[in-house]
Design an enzyme around this catalytic site. Sequence first.
Site, PDB file in Angstrom:
ATOM      1  CB  SER A 302      -1.007  -0.134   1.418  1.00 30.51           C
ATOM      2  OG  SER A 302      -1.995   0.801   1.133  1.00 30.51           O
ATOM      3  CG  ASP A 313       7.470   4.440 -11.735  1.00 30.38           C
ATOM      4  OD1 ASP A 313       8.030   3.122 -11.371  1.00 30.38           O
ATOM      5  OD2 ASP A 313       6.330   4.359 -11.643  1.00 30.38           O
ATOM      6  CE  LYS A 327      -4.782  -2.351   0.687  1.00 35.08           C
ATOM      7  NZ  LYS A 327      -5.129  -0.779   0.191  1.00 35.08           N
TER       8      LYS A 327
END
Length: 551
Positions: A302, A313, A327
């Site tokens: 999460s 990223d 998740k």
Amino acid sequence: MTNQKTTNRFMPLLMAICVVVGILIGTFYANHFSGNRLSIINTSSNKINNLLHIVDDKYVDTVNANDLVEKALPRILAELDPHSVYISAKDVQQANDDLRGSFSGVGIEFTIRQDTLHVQKVISNGPAERAGLIAGDKIVVVDDKPFTGKTLTNEEAMHRLKGPKDTKVKLGIMRFGEKKIRDFVVTRGEIPTKSVTAVYMLDQQTGYIRIKNFGENTYPELLIALAKLSKEDLRNLTIDLRGNTGGYLQSAVQIANEFLPKGRLIVYTQGRKSPRMDYRSDGRGSYQQIPLVVLIDEGSASASEILAGAIQDNDRGTIIGRRSFGKGLVQEPMAFGDQSMIRLTVARYYTPSGRCIQKPYTSGDNKNYEEDILERYQHGEFFSQDSIKHEGPAFKTGLGRVVYGGGGITPDIFVGEDTVNVTSYYKQASMSGLIIQFAFEYTDNNRQKLSKMDSANELAKYLVRLNTVELFANYADQKGLKRRNLMIQKSHKLLERYINSRIIYNMLSEEAWMQYLNQDDPAIRETLRVFRENKAFPSAPAQEEMLKKVA
């Protein structure tokens, strides 16, 4: 005049006819032009209500309708996805306390052994410590009522010991070496729950911060931790998210913002009824240039994955460890009038490259979903990078590095579990809970002697000289785990590390526990290597490597 009277007399009738016609026309258009979803929902909800009434009126035995609803709600939500859940009124406070940053109680950490509550730790300057309780005490009476036996559970203990601030609770204590029960009156108070649980320097230049979860106070706790490390000549930073199951999205966004330059996408959320919402960095972070490593494993989920995904990223740091949980669903809490609540999935979150890292699931089949981690272990993923299954599409970071969606964050550098010295004896000793039981009983019986050592290193050296592995082997043999001398010898280092770490945890703090474990942690060794070689900032892959990965 007569025509006017006649018109006035029939006016109410005409208005009534118009209203009825209007209702009929509205119903016709609603049924034929607005779709059938509303009527389906109404019909289904009416069926549920009707069923409850029929059961109440006709069923052969007396039925508690409230109990039926309490049991039905979790099953209904389970048909949606694995993370939409119902939380009963009695469990709401506990669910919220974990993330709220504090709760009202007596201020102890406890464990239940042999039907008795043992005080494992007393929170410094908390209500229990001020009243005179110490680690090792056994609470046997609460408010003049016995507090032992098979009915004693963690839930019952929480219920009896927690309570509104400034209320009092009377505790009957059995203290080690004493035969009489001592009475203490504790005035409950606000107890902070820390989410940043370890802050120290791994070496002269490298700081380490462990974040246990993402709660209301995680970001200010992080800033305090960074300020502390900065006073110790901080040059490199390690953030440990291993085992961090998540929490508040906003806390993860705030932390990511601290390390990213202005205008970078951190995460975005989107759902059927939730328009896309972008979270971007504002450029005010004070640590935008510091070399950064983030540690993750299969227990990182999460909000942990939001932070790790934002760093990866944006090519801002290096991710080390094992593939995270996966998740990628966002829950919104919604309360009922009786204080119970649901956490309903309303959106998915996406990392800056556009990947949703939610691992696959089948609605209504939570069993396979919950066993995913076990399947990864059996498949060999914990030990070999080649065993990782990438079930989602490939995406690219800003530098063109390939990353994958559909099943967690795959680290930039994989560090597997060491299985060379694992034996069936070690597995049974650790999975049975015998090591934790032994460590607690040993601690409880030797607190006075152990309390003379106030650092993890000092205590660890003493425990090595003591040969706790041999003490454990004798203890375990009496508890039904037969000695296997050759296996014990092969797994000696693993057993020693596990046993001694638990005793250190019992006697000192979570930070001391992590310092001890990190001394020979392969992920920490790899982290220090990355910093030594100045490789914390990712570089663009070679063209041929990119083509190979995409293919």
